[in-house]
Design a protein around this motif. Structure first.
Motif, short mmCIF file in Angstrom:
data_model
loop_
_atom_site.label_atom_id
_atom_site.label_comp_id
_atom_site.label_asym_id
_atom_site.label_seq_id
_atom_site.Cartn_x
_atom_site.Cartn_y
_atom_site.Cartn_z
N UNK A 153 -9.42 4.86 0.91
CA UNK A 153 -8.40 4.06 1.60
C UNK A 153 -7.38 3.52 0.61
N UNK A 154 -7.26 4.14 -0.54
CA UNK A 154 -6.36 3.64 -1.58
C UNK A 154 -4.90 3.68 -1.15
N UNK A 155 -4.55 4.51 -0.18
CA UNK A 155 -3.15 4.61 0.26
C UNK A 155 -2.72 3.42 1.12
N UNK A 156 -3.66 2.54 1.50
CA UNK A 156 -3.35 1.38 2.32
C UNK A 156 -3.35 0.11 1.49
N UNK A 157 -2.45 -0.83 1.83
CA UNK A 157 -2.38 -2.11 1.12
C UNK A 157 -3.06 -3.17 1.97
N UNK A 158 -4.31 -3.45 1.68
CA UNK A 158 -5.08 -4.41 2.46
C UNK A 158 -4.73 -5.86 2.14
N UNK A 159 -3.78 -6.08 1.24
CA UNK A 159 -3.32 -7.45 0.98
C UNK A 159 -2.16 -7.81 1.90
N UNK B 221 -0.16 0.21 26.87
CA UNK B 221 0.60 -0.51 25.86
C UNK B 221 -0.37 -1.30 25.00
N UNK B 222 -0.26 -1.16 23.69
CA UNK B 222 -1.15 -1.85 22.76
C UNK B 222 -0.34 -2.47 21.63
N UNK B 223 -0.92 -3.51 21.04
CA UNK B 223 -0.40 -4.06 19.79
C UNK B 223 -1.41 -3.72 18.73
N UNK B 224 -0.95 -3.05 17.68
CA UNK B 224 -1.81 -2.61 16.60
C UNK B 224 -1.48 -3.44 15.36
N UNK B 225 -2.48 -4.08 14.81
CA UNK B 225 -2.34 -4.79 13.54
C UNK B 225 -2.98 -3.91 12.48
N UNK B 226 -2.27 -3.67 11.39
CA UNK B 226 -2.75 -2.71 10.41
C UNK B 226 -2.43 -3.12 8.99
N UNK B 227 -3.21 -2.58 8.07
CA UNK B 227 -2.87 -2.64 6.65
C UNK B 227 -1.89 -1.50 6.43
N UNK B 228 -0.69 -1.79 5.92
CA UNK B 228 0.33 -0.73 5.83
C UNK B 228 0.06 0.27 4.71
N UNK B 229 0.74 1.41 4.83
CA UNK B 229 0.71 2.39 3.74
C UNK B 229 1.43 1.80 2.54
N UNK B 230 0.91 2.05 1.36
CA UNK B 230 1.53 1.53 0.13
C UNK B 230 2.91 2.15 -0.12
N UNK B 231 3.13 3.38 0.37
CA UNK B 231 4.40 4.05 0.10
C UNK B 231 5.52 3.67 1.07
#
Length: 141
Positions: free
Chosen positions: A25-31, A90-100
């Motif tokens: 999961x290194x491509x995601x920024x969990x901060x 219809x949904x709301x998605x909360x996510x850790x974004x891609x780092x790029x």
């Protein structure tokens, strides 16, 4: 002897391929957290990772955003139940974004239009606050 070595090499390669197929999961920024609301086009609660595609309408027009998430087992422990997410909802998605900077990310939580929720509540609330801040900045408030 040569056929035994060939067999060992083939078996070793067969064991390596599945291990290489699972990515980190290194491509995601969990901060950081992002929030998107849109219509579900595709949803698959599968292992090793859930897959979600939503269609979003915003200032850029209508476009699709892809997400991945936890395994089915982890989603179940976070409140997901089979059939909960349907195409067209219809949904709301909360996510850790891609780092790029690519839109989408790793699903932290999903809230359906009727308020049904699955995921990590604390991270979802952080994402909502972050999304509100981004919208206020874009609007110049």
């Amino acid at each position: 002897m040569k056929s035994r070595l060939t067999l060992v090499a083939v078996l070793a390669a067969a064991c390596i391929v599945p291990a290489a197929a699972h990515h980190s999961a290194v491509q995601f920024d969990f901060t950081k957290s992002v929030s998107y609301t849109g219509e579900v086009k595709e949803f698959a609660a599968i292992n090793p990772h859930m897959r979600l595609l939503i269609s979003v309408k915003d200032a850029r027009g209508t476009h699709d955003i892809r997400f991945e998430g936890h395994s089915t087992n982890n989603m179940y422990r976070a409140g997901y139940r089979k059939g909960m997410v349907q195409a067209g909802a219809t949904v709301t998605v909360n996510a850790a974004p891609y780092r790029d900077g690519t839109e989408g990310g790793y699903v932290i939580a999903v809230t359906l239009q009727d308020g049904t929720f699955f995921g990590m509540k604390g991270r979802a609330q952080d994402a909502q606050r972050t999304g509100d801040e981004v919208r206020r900045q874009a609007e110049g408030k």
